[in-house]
Design a protein around this motif. Structure first.
Motif, PDB file in Angstrom:
ATOM      1  N   VAL A   7      27.097   3.919   9.284  1.00  0.00           N
ATOM      2  CA  VAL A   7      28.457   4.378   9.571  1.00  0.00           C
ATOM      3  C   VAL A   7      29.033   3.457  10.640  1.00  0.00           C
ATOM      4  CG1 VAL A   7      29.889   6.299  10.351  1.00  0.00           C
ATOM      5  CG2 VAL A   7      27.748   6.768   9.120  1.00  0.00           C
ATOM      6  N   ILE A   8      30.179   2.878  10.365  1.00  0.00           N
ATOM      7  CA  ILE A   8      30.826   1.969  11.308  1.00  0.00           C
ATOM      8  C   ILE A   8      32.320   2.244  11.304  1.00  0.00           C
ATOM      9  CG2 ILE A   8      31.316  -0.454  11.881  1.00  0.00           C
ATOM     10  CD1 ILE A   8      28.739  -1.174  10.323  1.00  0.00           C
ATOM     11  N   GLY A   9      32.920   2.275  12.498  1.00  0.00           N
ATOM     12  CA  GLY A   9      34.364   2.441  12.570  1.00  0.00           C
ATOM     13  C   GLY A   9      34.819   2.834  13.949  1.00  0.00           C
ATOM     14  N   LYS A  10      36.100   3.047  14.071  1.00  0.00           N
ATOM     15  CA  LYS A  10      36.706   3.462  15.337  1.00  0.00           C
ATOM     16  C   LYS A  10      36.124   4.810  15.744  1.00  0.00           C
ATOM     17  CE  LYS A  10      40.530   2.760  18.006  1.00  0.00           C
ATOM     18  NZ  LYS A  10      40.312   2.013  19.196  1.00  0.00           N
ATOM     19  N   ASP A  11      35.742   4.940  17.009  1.00  0.00           N
ATOM     20  CA  ASP A  11      35.130   6.171  17.494  1.00  0.00           C
ATOM     21  C   ASP A  11      36.121   7.326  17.413  1.00  0.00           C
ATOM     22  OD1 ASP A  11      33.131   7.768  18.572  1.00  0.00           O
ATOM     23  OD2 ASP A  11      33.769   7.379  20.632  1.00  0.00           O
ATOM     24  N   GLN A  12      35.616   8.499  17.017  1.00  0.00           N
ATOM     25  CA  GLN A  12      36.421   9.711  16.944  1.00  0.00           C
ATOM     26  C   GLN A  12      35.488  10.914  17.071  1.00  0.00           C
ATOM     27  OE1 GLN A  12      37.538  10.425  12.530  1.00  0.00           O
ATOM     28  NE2 GLN A  12      37.430   8.198  12.736  1.00  0.00           N
ATOM     29  N   VAL A  13      36.027  12.022  17.450  1.00  0.00           N
ATOM     30  CA  VAL A  13      35.246  13.242  17.632  1.00  0.00           C
ATOM     31  C   VAL A  13      34.712  13.728  16.286  1.00  0.00           C
ATOM     32  CG1 VAL A  13      35.353  15.662  18.337  1.00  0.00           C
ATOM     33  CG2 VAL A  13      36.554  13.924  19.673  1.00  0.00           C
ATOM     34  N   GLY A  14      33.438  14.114  16.245  1.00  0.00           N
ATOM     35  CA  GLY A  14      32.866  14.783  15.086  1.00  0.00           C
ATOM     36  C   GLY A  14      32.254  13.914  14.016  1.00  0.00           C
ATOM     37  N   ILE A  15      32.096  12.620  14.251  1.00  0.00           N
ATOM     38  CA  ILE A  15      31.552  11.746  13.209  1.00  0.00           C
ATOM     39  C   ILE A  15      30.146  12.190  12.804  1.00  0.00           C
ATOM     40  CG2 ILE A  15      30.805   9.418  12.605  1.00  0.00           C
ATOM     41  CD1 ILE A  15      32.981   8.364  14.519  1.00  0.00           C
ATOM     42  N   ILE A  16      29.271  12.350  13.778  1.00  0.00           N
ATOM     43  CA  ILE A  16      27.883  12.707  13.475  1.00  0.00           C
ATOM     44  C   ILE A  16      27.842  14.063  12.777  1.00  0.00           C
ATOM     45  CG2 ILE A  16      25.605  13.204  14.444  1.00  0.00           C
ATOM     46  CD1 ILE A  16      26.327  11.234  16.723  1.00  0.00           C
ATOM     47  N   ALA A  17      28.586  15.015  13.282  1.00  0.00           N
ATOM     48  CA  ALA A  17      28.607  16.354  12.686  1.00  0.00           C
ATOM     49  C   ALA A  17      29.089  16.308  11.239  1.00  0.00           C
ATOM     50  CB  ALA A  17      29.497  17.281  13.511  1.00  0.00           C
ATOM     51  N   ARG A  18      30.128  15.551  10.977  1.00  0.00           N
ATOM     52  CA  ARG A  18      30.692  15.487   9.622  1.00  0.00           C
ATOM     53  C   ARG A  18      29.702  14.870   8.636  1.00  0.00           C
ATOM     54  NH1 ARG A  18      35.827  12.669  10.127  1.00  0.00           N
ATOM     55  NH2 ARG A  18      34.619  10.777   9.886  1.00  0.00           N
ATOM     56  N   VAL A  19      29.083  13.757   9.031  1.00  0.00           N
ATOM     57  CA  VAL A  19      28.135  13.081   8.145  1.00  0.00           C
ATOM     58  C   VAL A  19      26.901  13.958   7.930  1.00  0.00           C
ATOM     59  CG1 VAL A  19      26.646  11.058   7.853  1.00  0.00           C
ATOM     60  CG2 VAL A  19      28.964  10.776   8.751  1.00  0.00           C
ATOM     61  N   CYS A  20      26.371  14.533   9.000  1.00  0.00           N
ATOM     62  CA  CYS A  20      25.177  15.384   8.877  1.00  0.00           C
ATOM     63  C   CYS A  20      25.464  16.644   8.067  1.00  0.00           C
ATOM     64  CB  CYS A  20      24.629  15.733  10.250  1.00  0.00           C
ATOM     65  SG  CYS A  20      23.838  14.328  11.074  1.00  0.00           S
TER      66      CYS A  20
END
Length: 87
Positions: A7-20
């Motif tokens: 996963v690569i991109g501009k940092d934003q809230v909830g990335i890990i939660a969304r992918v998991c």
């Protein structure tokens, strides 16, 4: 079977939660995870077990890519990942 998720991109809230959450809903187990933020850019690599996945690998690949919302999310089989990075 194991696979690598990147996963690569501009940092934003909830990335890990969304992918998991997406992976969990499809019965994909996260075995290991490494993530960092470089300035404003988020990077993550995950080792996952797709052996018990509720959907075919190709569909999982498409769903991860479509869920990106400005992120580049990819999955590839571990054996292919290793073959690509051997000299």
């Amino acid at each position: 079977m194991k696979a690598i998720v990147t996963v690569i991109g501009k940092d934003q809230v909830g990335i890990i939660a969304r992918v998991c959450a997406l992976l969990s809903e499809r019965k994909v187990n996260v075995l290991d995870i490494s993530q960092t933020v470089l300035q404003d850019y988020f990077t993550m690599i995950m080792l996952v077990d797709v052996g018990e996945a509720a959907i075919p690998f190709a569909q999982l690949k498409d769903e991860l890519a479509a869920s990106g919302q400005g992120l580049d999310i990819r999955i590839q089989r571990e054996d292919i990942f290793h073959a690509m990075h051997q000299l």
